[in-house]
Design an enzyme around this catalytic site. Structure first.
Site, PDB file in Angstrom:
ATOM      1  N   TRP A 133      -8.079 -56.931  15.874  1.00 31.44           N
ATOM      2  CA  TRP A 133      -6.745 -56.781  15.297  1.00 31.44           C
ATOM      3  C   TRP A 133      -6.719 -55.950  14.020  1.00 31.44           C
ATOM      4  O   TRP A 133      -5.651 -55.553  13.559  1.00 31.44           O
ATOM      5  CB  TRP A 133      -6.163 -58.165  14.976  1.00 31.44           C
ATOM      6  CG  TRP A 133      -7.121 -59.079  14.271  1.00 31.44           C
ATOM      7  CD1 TRP A 133      -7.857 -60.080  14.833  1.00 31.44           C
ATOM      8  CD2 TRP A 133      -7.490 -59.053  12.886  1.00 31.44           C
ATOM      9  NE1 TRP A 133      -8.659 -60.692  13.885  1.00 31.44           N
ATOM     10  CE2 TRP A 133      -8.443 -60.076  12.680  1.00 31.44           C
ATOM     11  CE3 TRP A 133      -7.101 -58.275  11.783  1.00 31.44           C
ATOM     12  CZ2 TRP A 133      -9.015 -60.338  11.435  1.00 31.44           C
ATOM     13  CZ3 TRP A 133      -7.673 -58.524  10.543  1.00 31.44           C
ATOM     14  CH2 TRP A 133      -8.614 -59.549  10.381  1.00 31.44           C
ATOM     15  N   ASN A 134      -7.870 -55.683  13.398  1.00 29.86           N
ATOM     16  CA  ASN A 134      -7.807 -55.148  12.036  1.00 29.86           C
ATOM     17  C   ASN A 134      -7.324 -53.700  11.955  1.00 29.86           C
ATOM     18  O   ASN A 134      -6.602 -53.336  11.026  1.00 29.86           O
ATOM     19  CB  ASN A 134      -9.147 -55.333  11.312  1.00 29.86           C
ATOM     20  CG  ASN A 134     -10.302 -54.682  12.021  1.00 29.86           C
ATOM     21  OD1 ASN A 134     -10.289 -54.481  13.228  1.00 29.86           O
ATOM     22  ND2 ASN A 134     -11.344 -54.349  11.265  1.00 29.86           N
ATOM     23  N   HIS A 158      -6.760 -56.771  24.190  1.00 28.74           N
ATOM     24  CA  HIS A 158      -6.614 -56.689  22.743  1.00 28.74           C
ATOM     25  C   HIS A 158      -6.671 -58.094  22.139  1.00 28.74           C
ATOM     26  O   HIS A 158      -6.611 -59.103  22.851  1.00 28.74           O
ATOM     27  CB  HIS A 158      -5.296 -55.996  22.380  1.00 28.74           C
ATOM     28  CG  HIS A 158      -5.403 -55.117  21.180  1.00 28.74           C
ATOM     29  ND1 HIS A 158      -6.213 -55.410  20.102  1.00 28.74           N
ATOM     30  CD2 HIS A 158      -4.780 -53.938  20.861  1.00 28.74           C
ATOM     31  CE1 HIS A 158      -6.097 -54.450  19.194  1.00 28.74           C
ATOM     32  NE2 HIS A 158      -5.252 -53.547  19.627  1.00 28.74           N
ATOM     33  N   ALA A 159      -6.792 -58.141  20.803  1.00 26.89           N
ATOM     34  CA  ALA A 159      -6.783 -59.417  20.106  1.00 26.89           C
ATOM     35  C   ALA A 159      -5.460 -60.135  20.370  1.00 26.89           C
ATOM     36  O   ALA A 159      -4.397 -59.497  20.482  1.00 26.89           O
ATOM     37  CB  ALA A 159      -6.974 -59.200  18.611  1.00 26.89           C
ATOM     38  N   GLU A 231     -19.651 -52.569  18.639  1.00 25.65           N
ATOM     39  CA  GLU A 231     -19.469 -52.284  17.210  1.00 25.65           C
ATOM     40  C   GLU A 231     -19.096 -53.601  16.574  1.00 25.65           C
ATOM     41  O   GLU A 231     -17.978 -54.090  16.764  1.00 25.65           O
ATOM     42  CB  GLU A 231     -18.407 -51.210  16.991  1.00 25.65           C
ATOM     43  CG  GLU A 231     -18.403 -50.659  15.571  1.00 25.65           C
ATOM     44  CD  GLU A 231     -17.392 -51.328  14.664  1.00 25.65           C
ATOM     45  OE1 GLU A 231     -17.803 -52.258  13.919  1.00 25.65           O
ATOM     46  OE2 GLU A 231     -16.221 -50.955  14.695  1.00 25.65           O
ATOM     47  N   CYS A 265     -14.805 -53.669   9.049  1.00 24.52           N
ATOM     48  CA  CYS A 265     -16.247 -53.806   9.260  1.00 24.52           C
ATOM     49  C   CYS A 265     -17.026 -52.877   8.349  1.00 24.52           C
ATOM     50  O   CYS A 265     -18.112 -53.226   7.876  1.00 24.52           O
ATOM     51  CB  CYS A 265     -16.587 -53.525  10.721  1.00 24.52           C
ATOM     52  SG  CYS A 265     -15.893 -54.702  11.889  1.00 24.52           S
ATOM     53  N   GLU A 362     -20.862 -61.887   6.593  1.00 23.37           N
ATOM     54  CA  GLU A 362     -19.827 -60.902   6.302  1.00 23.37           C
ATOM     55  C   GLU A 362     -18.647 -61.614   5.670  1.00 23.37           C
ATOM     56  O   GLU A 362     -18.203 -62.655   6.148  1.00 23.37           O
ATOM     57  CB  GLU A 362     -19.382 -60.198   7.589  1.00 23.37           C
ATOM     58  CG  GLU A 362     -18.300 -59.158   7.355  1.00 23.37           C
ATOM     59  CD  GLU A 362     -17.930 -58.410   8.633  1.00 23.37           C
ATOM     60  OE1 GLU A 362     -17.485 -57.255   8.534  1.00 23.37           O
ATOM     61  OE2 GLU A 362     -18.083 -58.989   9.732  1.00 23.37           O
TER      62      GLU A 362
END
Length: 457
Positions: A133-134, A158-159, A231, A265, A362
């Site tokens: 979603w980012n 998709h998210a 990724e 990320c 993270e």
């Protein structure tokens, strides 16, 4: 997780969507497989015409598209508009370059006792894309543009918190003239991924997301002997040496940590600064971070909007609480904003040690970790002391130091005196637990092609 649009600036549910039943998923896969039999025969020129039309559709609707992204995941509206423009540029890049990237790769025929010898790059079929979603438009387009230009067809999962964005993407490609089933959005939850990926008609998968999600999808793909590109997360270092332009480094560091509300990320997350300039850099950095305007993401004046999910904010709070409880010091921020929505103030924290969760995890939000180091050896050692290896930044005017950072940082990308970002013309991806494979550039379009060796006597 329900498939729903929830405004992160208010916490209010805007719309909900019913997930596809297994029979509908099967029908959609069948349509994709059937579409591929014809679509793979289209020419580069025809696909480029459609792709340029898609870019035009994105440009024409950029304000609308930006508002959808901001509504669903809280991205500041000016950043959402920039994302839409970047997508249109990537579409045109692949329209212009795909045929060149996939031209036959010639070999010396005499060396293999042939009249001719070459590689023919050919599409492989329906590819499943599991996207986050980012960057809800960009993450999809940077896969879909090369995949479609190569002659593959796309199935998008998709998210679950950006369904309107996912459906709008489908409309872009359909309205541009692509065959109806060349790009399909599947409204499904993560529980449907195994059904899709184990279907023999789906030939490969690409995922951008968490390390846990990557391990799960890679395990299925490996069992099914299907190509995968991952990724995953990052904990990118941002190294500042004494010869750096400190004011510029602190300015870029602020953007690098807080763009997209800190949810990237490849955002710089660990700021590793030579002790000689630590005090000066810290003052500049804390001042810049404290000055950022937190507020309504639909307001052009906003620098930092809300976290995309309530759980995302809780995760940050728990990481901060753990660090402070074990001796870390918060220099600014370190708390949620008052009122509705999932806002969190930009934060700088120092005194991080190995015992603290955020040392190895993270941190997906506007939280910067600040580490002093004595020399370049310690900087490199600390930068590499992570399971991740996506991007990295090094700020130095010393050519020898630049060479060492380029050679010794364990990352898929090294940006010297600049902020890590993605460009259509440069390969993008990571090493270690940040994933494998590459997106973008010529490497990205070849990931989902059959490199067919041709030998003619």
């Amino acid at each position: 997780m329900a498939i729903a649009t929830i405004n992160p600036a208010t916490g209010q549910t805007v719309d909900t969507f019913k997930a596809f039943a297994p029979a509908e998923i099967d029908a959609r896969i069948a349509r994709a497989a059937e579409a591929f039999t014809e679509y793979r025969r289209t020419t580069f020129a025809q696909r480029a015409e459609w792709m340029r039309a898609a870019a035009g559709k994105v440009d024409a609707a950029s304000d609308e598209i930006a508002k959808i992204m901001t509504l669903e995941m809280g991205k500041p509206i000016k950043q959402a508009a920039a994302e839409a423009a970047k997508c249109a540029a990537a579409m045109r890049f692949y329209a212009d370059n795909a045929e060149k990237f996939l031209a036959d790769t010639q070999f010396d025929p005499q060396s293999v006792s042939a009249g001719k010898a070459y590689i023919r790059w050919q599409p492989i079929g329906p590819v499943l894309a599991i996207m986050p979603w980012n960057f809800p438009f960009w993450q999809v387009v940077r896969f879909a543009a090369p995949a479609l230009m190569a002659g593959n067809v796309c199935l998008l999962k998709h998210a679950s918190n950006v369904p309107k964005t996912a459906l709008r993407l489908q409309d872009v490609f359909l309205d541009a003239g692509f065959p109806p089933d060349a790009f399909q959005t599947l409204l499904v939850g993560s529980d449907a991924i195994e059904q899709i990926l184990t279907d023999a008609r789906v030939v490969a998968v690409t995922l951008t997301g968490s390390e846990a999600a990557g391990r799960s999808v890679a395990a299925i793909a490996g069992r099914e002997i299907k190509k995968s590109v991952l990724e995953l997360g990052g904990s990118d270092p941002f190294i500042v040496m004494p010869s750096a332009d400190l004011a510029k480094a602190a300015e870029v560091a602020t953007t690098a940590r807080c763009q997209n509300n800190g949810q990237s990320c490849i955002a710089a997350k660990r700021f590793i600064v030579h002790a000689e300039v630590m005090a000066q850099f810290q003052d500049l950095f804390v001042e810049n971070m404290s000055a950022l305007r937190v507020g309504d993401p639909a307001d052009d004046r906003t620098d930092v909007g809300p976290l995309a999910t309530e759980q995302g904010r809780r995760d940050i709070e728990e990481q901060i609480e753990d660090a402070v409880g074990k001796g870390a010091t918060v220099l600014c921020g370190g708390k949620r904003a008052d009122g509705a929505g999932w806002f969190y103030h930009p934060t700088v924290i120092t005194g991080i040690t190995r015992e603290m969760r955020m040392y190895g995890e993270e941190v997906f939000g506007p939280v910067a970790q600040l580490y002093p180091v004595a020399d370049i050896e310690e900087a490199i050692r600390l930068a590499n002391d992570t399971s991740f290896g996506l991007g990295s930044n090094a700020w130095t005017g010393d050519p020898g130091e630049q060479r060492r950072f380029i050679s010794e940082l364990d990352a898929g990308q090294v940006f010297v005196n600049g902020m890590t970002t993605s460009y259509p013309a440069l390969p993008f991806g990571g090493v270690k637990s940040s994933g494998y494979g590459r997106e973008l550039a010529d490497l990205g379009i070849r990931e989902f092609c059959n490199a067919k060796t041709v030998w003619i006597g």
